[in-house]
Design a protein around this motif. Structure first.
Motif, PDB file in Angstrom:
ATOM      1  N   ASP A  53       0.832  -1.211   0.000  1.00 33.55           N
ATOM      2  CA  ASP A  53       0.000   0.000   0.000  1.00 33.55           C
ATOM      3  C   ASP A  53       0.863   1.255   0.000  1.00 33.55           C
ATOM      4  O   ASP A  53       0.566   2.220  -0.714  1.00 33.55           O
ATOM      5  CB  ASP A  53      -0.942   0.011   1.205  1.00 33.55           C
ATOM      6  CG  ASP A  53      -1.982  -1.105   1.151  1.00 33.55           C
ATOM      7  OD1 ASP A  53      -2.298  -1.556   0.034  1.00 33.55           O
ATOM      8  OD2 ASP A  53      -2.461  -1.517   2.214  1.00 33.55           O
ATOM      9  N   CYS A  56       2.287   1.778  -3.455  1.00 34.41           N
ATOM     10  CA  CYS A  56       1.299   2.285  -4.411  1.00 34.41           C
ATOM     11  C   CYS A  56       1.158   3.800  -4.360  1.00 34.41           C
ATOM     12  O   CYS A  56       0.819   4.426  -5.364  1.00 34.41           O
ATOM     13  CB  CYS A  56      -0.052   1.637  -4.165  1.00 34.41           C
ATOM     14  SG  CYS A  56      -0.123  -0.052  -4.750  1.00 34.41           S
ATOM     15  N   ASP A 124      -4.320  -0.040 -12.864  1.00 36.61           N
ATOM     16  CA  ASP A 124      -5.329   0.148 -11.837  1.00 36.61           C
ATOM     17  C   ASP A 124      -4.770  -0.260 -10.476  1.00 36.61           C
ATOM     18  O   ASP A 124      -4.369  -1.415 -10.281  1.00 36.61           O
ATOM     19  CB  ASP A 124      -6.559  -0.696 -12.169  1.00 36.61           C
ATOM     20  CG  ASP A 124      -7.744  -0.434 -11.265  1.00 36.61           C
ATOM     21  OD1 ASP A 124      -7.573   0.245 -10.221  1.00 36.61           O
ATOM     22  OD2 ASP A 124      -8.843  -0.906 -11.594  1.00 36.61           O
ATOM     23  N   LYS A 125      -4.757   0.657  -9.541  1.00 34.87           N
ATOM     24  CA  LYS A 125      -4.205   0.362  -8.214  1.00 34.87           C
ATOM     25  C   LYS A 125      -5.010  -0.694  -7.470  1.00 34.87           C
ATOM     26  O   LYS A 125      -4.498  -1.311  -6.538  1.00 34.87           O
ATOM     27  CB  LYS A 125      -4.089   1.640  -7.383  1.00 34.87           C
ATOM     28  CG  LYS A 125      -2.981   2.546  -7.882  1.00 34.87           C
ATOM     29  CD  LYS A 125      -2.754   3.715  -6.958  1.00 34.87           C
ATOM     30  CE  LYS A 125      -1.643   4.593  -7.511  1.00 34.87           C
ATOM     31  NZ  LYS A 125      -1.371   5.749  -6.641  1.00 34.87           N
ATOM     32  N   LYS A 126      -6.238  -0.952  -7.891  1.00 34.79           N
ATOM     33  CA  LYS A 126      -7.032  -2.015  -7.261  1.00 34.79           C
ATOM     34  C   LYS A 126      -6.355  -3.366  -7.448  1.00 34.79           C
ATOM     35  O   LYS A 126      -6.488  -4.252  -6.612  1.00 34.79           O
ATOM     36  CB  LYS A 126      -8.444  -2.050  -7.842  1.00 34.79           C
ATOM     37  CG  LYS A 126      -9.297  -0.888  -7.415  1.00 34.79           C
ATOM     38  CD  LYS A 126     -10.671  -0.982  -8.042  1.00 34.79           C
ATOM     39  CE  LYS A 126     -11.462   0.294  -7.764  1.00 34.79           C
ATOM     40  NZ  LYS A 126     -12.725   0.319  -8.502  1.00 34.79           N
ATOM     41  N   ASP A 127      -5.632  -3.531  -8.565  1.00 34.79           N
ATOM     42  CA  ASP A 127      -4.904  -4.781  -8.820  1.00 34.79           C
ATOM     43  C   ASP A 127      -3.740  -4.954  -7.857  1.00 34.79           C
ATOM     44  O   ASP A 127      -3.179  -6.045  -7.742  1.00 34.79           O
ATOM     45  CB  ASP A 127      -4.378  -4.817 -10.251  1.00 34.79           C
ATOM     46  CG  ASP A 127      -5.489  -4.880 -11.280  1.00 34.79           C
ATOM     47  OD1 ASP A 127      -6.591  -5.370 -10.945  1.00 34.79           O
ATOM     48  OD2 ASP A 127      -5.256  -4.449 -12.420  1.00 34.79           O
ATOM     49  N   ASP A 129      -3.952  -4.043  -4.585  1.00 36.56           N
ATOM     50  CA  ASP A 129      -4.477  -4.115  -3.234  1.00 36.56           C
ATOM     51  C   ASP A 129      -3.822  -5.294  -2.513  1.00 36.56           C
ATOM     52  O   ASP A 129      -3.623  -6.364  -3.114  1.00 36.56           O
ATOM     53  CB  ASP A 129      -6.002  -4.303  -3.307  1.00 36.56           C
ATOM     54  CG  ASP A 129      -6.614  -4.538  -1.955  1.00 36.56           C
ATOM     55  OD1 ASP A 129      -6.706  -3.573  -1.177  1.00 36.56           O
ATOM     56  OD2 ASP A 129      -6.992  -5.700  -1.685  1.00 36.56           O
TER      57      ASP A 129
END
Length: 152
Positions: A53, A56, A124-127, A129
Motif C-alpha cells: 500500500d 502504491c 489500476d491500483k485495485k490490482d 491491493d
C-alpha cells in the motif's frame, strides 16, 4: 532501442534490488521511474519499508514505472514465507508511446530484477491491493495448506 545497461545505468538500482531481497534489510520495496517523459533511462525513484500500500502511493496516474516488492504470507500461524512481486505500472493517463516502449523495456528490466513469484501488469491500483496480491501469490504457490481456510 537502448541496451539494458543504458536504461538501467543508475548504480542504486542493483543495490536497492539486493536490499529488497535481503532478510537483513528493512527495505521491502523499490520503484523505478523514467528520468524524463522523453528519455528511456530509468532511475531508482524510491524505496520503502512499508507494505504494498505504501509502494502504491508512489505510482502516479500519468507515470510509467516498475516496482519490486517483498510480501510475507503464511499458510497458517506457524509458517511464514517471503515472496516477491514484479509490477509493471502504466498509469491510466500514461502516454501511448511510453506504454508501447514498456512492452519491450520490461524485458530489459527483468535482466536486473530477476527473481519473483508473480508479475502484475496494471494501470489500476485495485490490482495492487494487499488482499488481491496475496491471493495471486497463494495461487502461484500451488497447494493450499491453509487448513482449507481460503476459497481459491
Amino acid at each position: 532501442m537502448p541496451s539494458p545497461s543504458d536504461i538501467l545505468s543508475d548504480p542504486d538500482i542493483a543495490q536497492a534490488y539486493e536490499d529488497v531481497r535481503s532478510d537483513k534489510s528493512e527495505t521491502t520495496w523499490l520503484v523505478l521511474k523514467y528520468v524524463s517523459a522523453t528519455k528511456d533511462e530509468l532511475k531508482l525513484d524510491k524505496t520503502g519499508t512499508g507494505g504494498i500500500d505504501e509502494m502504491c502511493e508512489v505510482l502516479g496516474a500519468d507515470e510509467a514505472a516498475y516496482a519490486y516488492v517483498r510480501v510475507k504470507l503464511g499458510n497458517d500461524e506457524y509458517s511464514e514465507r517471503t515472496k516477491f512481486c514484479f509490477v509493471v505500472w502504466a498509469g491510466p493517463q500514461t502516454k501511448v508511446m511510453r506504454k508501447a516502449k514498456m512492452s519491450f523495456q520490461s524485458g530489459q528490466v527483468k535482466q536486473v530484477i530477476r527473481t519473483y513469484a508473480i508479475e502484475i501488469q496494471t494501470e489500476d491500483k485495485k490490482d495492487l491491493d494487499q488482499e488481491a496480491v496475496t491471493m495471486k501469490l497463494r495461487k502461484a504457490m500451488g497447494a493450499n495448506y491453509d487448513r482449507q481456510g481460503s476459497s481459491y
